[in-house]
Structure formats: structure tokens, C-alpha cells
Enzyme design. Structure first.
Site, PDB file in Angstrom:
ATOM      1  N   LEU A  36      40.331  43.583  47.972  1.00  0.00           N
ATOM      2  CA  LEU A  36      41.215  42.998  46.979  1.00  0.00           C
ATOM      3  C   LEU A  36      42.578  42.841  47.634  1.00  0.00           C
ATOM      4  O   LEU A  36      42.984  43.686  48.432  1.00  0.00           O
ATOM      5  CB  LEU A  36      41.352  43.902  45.750  1.00  0.00           C
ATOM      6  N   ASP A  37      43.288  41.775  47.290  1.00  0.00           N
ATOM      7  CA  ASP A  37      44.646  41.624  47.806  1.00  0.00           C
ATOM      8  C   ASP A  37      45.476  42.851  47.445  1.00  0.00           C
ATOM      9  O   ASP A  37      45.236  43.504  46.429  1.00  0.00           O
ATOM     10  CB  ASP A  37      45.316  40.385  47.194  1.00  0.00           C
ATOM     11  N   ARG A  38      46.456  43.130  48.254  1.00  0.00           N
ATOM     12  CA  ARG A  38      47.318  44.286  48.015  1.00  0.00           C
ATOM     13  C   ARG A  38      47.902  44.286  46.599  1.00  0.00           C
ATOM     14  O   ARG A  38      47.978  45.324  45.937  1.00  0.00           O
ATOM     15  CB  ARG A  38      48.452  44.286  49.044  1.00  0.00           C
ATOM     16  N   THR A  54      46.675  42.803  43.952  1.00  0.00           N
ATOM     17  CA  THR A  54      45.655  42.672  42.909  1.00  0.00           C
ATOM     18  C   THR A  54      45.161  44.047  42.507  1.00  0.00           C
ATOM     19  O   THR A  54      44.824  44.867  43.359  1.00  0.00           O
ATOM     20  CB  THR A  54      44.471  41.818  43.410  1.00  0.00           C
TER      21      THR A  54
END
Length: 217
Positions: free
Chosen positions: A56-58, A60
Site C-alpha cells: 500500500l502507498d505510504r 494509504t
């Protein structure tokens, strides 16, 4: 922060965490903490540390799947590659889209420049990327949307919101107008298994969404 207090699902094979926004999955270049920094605290009696199956993106938040042994890790990764994993995200858009729902089918490609670094762009020769979406709430001139990706490309939901739906995710520093936080949340995750019930987890809507007047579920 104790990730052990943010476990949404756990059994002998799998664990799902409610990853907080701002915490990277892999060790970042700035040396700050990441999910990888906490893996020892997530053994729960097992000799091996669990391993993240996806990313997951940082910025998110929400459902992050970990496997509790290498064999299961490979099986879960295969399920992602085959498109067998069901994922539902929630996002606050920085405005209200013209349509109430739709399907974004825009191929994505990675580009990089010395000035701006790397980002994903819509490009015909890019990889197939598909996202289904629907508006599920309104508050103060913004929309809460449910996003159901059919593919799992890097930054897919962020680009598809900005270039497909036509309104970027609130706080997106790359494809939107930036701000304090990017409001993208991995709400639900379902992973089928052959000999066990599916891994199912739901991550409650973060307080930062609630503070803007949104609710879901």
C-alpha cells in the site's frame, strides 16, 4: 504505535493489518519506521516473522495482507497475480464528479524525469488498468467514492481518480492538489483459499474521514 493492536484478521496462515496512513510498508529511504520495522512484534508465537504479500502507498491506510510462512506467501502472491483477490477502497475526492458511478479503463505507464522523479501516466502502450467506482456519500462539496480495482497497478486508483473520474483524491501530492493527508483507505480485502475459509477483513473508516463528515457501512 503498536501494529499488534491493529490486527483485523489472524489465523495460522494469514494476518491482515489496518495499516495507518503515513507508515510505509518497506523501509523508506529517509530511515523512518515502516511495517518492516514491526514484523518481530507480529510473530504471535511463530518462529518466523510474517511477510507482507502486497503493498500500500505510504499515505494509504487500511487492509494489508501478511503471510505467516514462505509457502503461503507464494500462494497469496499467486492469488493477487491471477486477479482472485477482491479489494475495496474508499477515497474522498477533492470535489464532486459529474457521474454517480462508472468504470475507468485507462492503461498506465511509469515515467521518470530528473526534475520531477517518477510517476504513472495514462498511455496507450501502458499496462491494462481497470477500476470500477461509485459515489457513496457527499460532504462539504466533496464526494466519498468506493473503488473496486480489477487490476493492481502502482498508483492506479490515484491516477484513475484524477484522469478517469475527473476529480483527484483529496490530498494527493502527485496527481492532485496536495495538502495535509491523502484520503485513500483500503477498506476491505477478501482472499480465497483452497482448504480454508477465505481471508476476509474490513478496516474501519479512519477518523480523518469522519472528521470531514463521511461515514460508511
Amino acid at each position: 504505535m503498536l501494529l499488534a493492536d491493529r490486527v483485523l484478521f489472524i489465523d495460522a496462515e494469514a494476518m491482515v493489518l489496518d495499516k495507518p496512513a503515513g507508515l510505509a510498508v518497506d523501509p523508506p529511504r529517509d530511515g523512518s519506521l515502516s511495517v518492516a520495522s514491526h514484523l518481530d512484534s507480529l510473530r504471535f508465537g511463530f518462529e518466523r516473522r510474517p511477510l507482507p504479500v502486497h503493498r500500500l502507498d505510504r499515505d494509504t491506510s487500511g487492509c494489508l495482507l501478511l503471510a505467516r510462512n514462505p509457502r503461503i506467501h507464494k500462494k497469496f502472491q499467486m492469488a493477487f497475480e491471477k486477479g482472485e483477490v477482491s479489494k475495496t477502497y474508499l477515497a474522498v475526492l477533492d470535489g464532486i464528479p459529474k457521474e454517480a458511478d462508472g468504470r475507468v479503463d485507462l492503461p498506465l505507464n511509469k515515467v521518470s524525469t530528473a526534475k520531477d522523479g517518477w510517476r504513472m501516466i495514462v498511455e496507450k502502450r501502458g499496462k491494462t488498468s481497470v477500476t470500477n467506482w461509485a459515489v457513496v456519500g457527499f460532504s462539504s462539496g466533496r464526494a466519498l467514492v468506493r473503488l473496486a480495482p480489477e487490476t493492481g497497478r502502482t498508483h492506479q486508483l490515484r491516477v484513475h481518480a484524477a484522469s478517469g473520474i475527473g476529480v483527484p483524491i483529496l490530498g494527493d501530492p502527485v496527481y492532485g492538489n496536495g495538502g495535509d493527508e491523502m484520503l485513500l483507505h483500503a477498506y476491505a480485502l477478501s482472499v480465497p483459499r483452497d482448504n480454508h475459509p477465505a481471508v476476509n477483513a474490513v478496516a474501519p473508516l479512519p477518523q480523518r474521514f469522519v472528521d470531514l463528515g463521511f461515514s460508511y457501512g
